[in-house]
Design a protein around this motif. Structure first.
Motif, PDB file in Angstrom:
ATOM      1  N   ASP A  94       0.860  -1.180   0.000  1.00 26.99           N
ATOM      2  CA  ASP A  94       0.000   0.000   0.000  1.00 26.99           C
ATOM      3  C   ASP A  94       0.899   1.234   0.000  1.00 26.99           C
ATOM      4  O   ASP A  94       2.081   1.128  -0.315  1.00 26.99           O
ATOM      5  CB  ASP A  94      -0.970  -0.021   1.186  1.00 26.99           C
ATOM      6  N   LYS A  95       0.349   2.389   0.349  1.00 25.26           N
ATOM      7  CA  LYS A  95       1.162   3.613   0.326  1.00 25.26           C
ATOM      8  C   LYS A  95       2.285   3.575   1.348  1.00 25.26           C
ATOM      9  O   LYS A  95       3.375   4.070   1.094  1.00 25.26           O
ATOM     10  CB  LYS A  95       0.274   4.836   0.574  1.00 25.26           C
ATOM     11  N   LYS A  96       2.032   3.017   2.514  1.00 23.50           N
ATOM     12  CA  LYS A  96       3.077   2.920   3.535  1.00 23.50           C
ATOM     13  C   LYS A  96       4.089   1.832   3.200  1.00 23.50           C
ATOM     14  O   LYS A  96       5.283   2.012   3.364  1.00 23.50           O
ATOM     15  CB  LYS A  96       2.466   2.585   4.903  1.00 23.50           C
ATOM     16  N   ASN A 155       5.527   0.261   0.441  1.00 21.60           N
ATOM     17  CA  ASN A 155       5.787   0.257  -1.002  1.00 21.60           C
ATOM     18  C   ASN A 155       7.052  -0.557  -1.301  1.00 21.60           C
ATOM     19  O   ASN A 155       7.658  -1.129  -0.396  1.00 21.60           O
ATOM     20  CB  ASN A 155       5.896   1.685  -1.539  1.00 21.60           C
TER      21      ASN A 155
END
Length: 158
Positions: A40-42, A44
């Motif tokens: 996810d965004k955290k 990567n």
């Protein structure tokens, strides 16, 4: 029959490396995290590479053993959920689904288009001029305009 974490580890460890089931490479570790839907965004790809680097024992090592892999899963949990205690969530996500996939890779061509590229009878334009009717190349005659200096100008002497 449900798989264990060790079995999933071994499946990804030997993907692309037949017989090598005792350690996992960075590429296969990242592939597992991505395919199991943990990114996810955290979390990567950069973060996954950093976790792998921290988990391996020293700069000389290029792979993770199973014990180091379990430590890396704790780091994945901390990065994704903010708490290392959430490692069971990560493990349950890893146990879901099937093993490593080959989706998105190039398969063998079934169209037969290669024959069109290698058969000189299909060539057109200047490329056609480089080959004779039998398909053999003409050599330098096919690549350059060669003029025979055999007396086409008045006063030519050999």
């Amino acid at each position: 029959m449900s798989k264990t974490i060790k079995e999933v580890f071994q499946e990804y460890a030997c993907f692309g490396r037949p017989g090598k089931t005792s350690d996992i490479t960075s590429k296969n570790f990242a592939k597992m995290i991505k395919e199991k839907g943990l990114m996810d965004k955290k979390l990567n790809s950069t973060e996954i590479d950093m976790i792998f680097t921290k988990a391996k024992a020293g700069p000389g090592n290029k792979v993770l053993t199973f014990a180091q892999f379990e430590n890396a899963l704790s780091m994945v949990a901390k990065s994704k959920y903010g708490n290392e205690a959430e490692v069971e969530k990560v493990k349950s996500k890893i146990l879901e689904g099937s093993g490593p996939s080959t989706a998105g890779t190039t398969g063998v061509s079934k169209t037969g288009g290669v024959t069109k590229l290698t058969d000189s009878s299909h060539y057109t334009g200047s490329h056609k001029e480089r080959f004779g009717k039998d398909g053999k190349g003409k050599g330098i005659e096919g690549r350059k305009d060669v003029h025979a200096d055999d007396g086409y100008v008045q006063g030519f002497k050999k």
